[in-house]
Enzyme design. Sequence first.
Site: not given
Length: 84
Positions: A13-15
């Site tokens: 998942r993107t941060q």
Amino acid sequence: MDTLLSSEGDSQRTQYPYVTGTSIIAIKYKDGILMAADMGGSYGSTIRYKSVERLKQVGKHSLIGASGEISDFQEILKYLDELM
């Protein structure tokens, strides 16, 4: 980067979100609940998208709303569609 395990293997998942923003409000009243959201999507500090859906009916009696990164909301909607 955070890692989330799923039945399909590891996914990340993107941060560093790209399309973010919006405000959601819910008001409870005698006969139900009213939910509203703006439809703007920001890319950085600029509003780039003007028709981002942030509310979605789930089943007959539920409504879900999300602010923040749009791809997270899209992933949740994908899972909910599979469950329905």
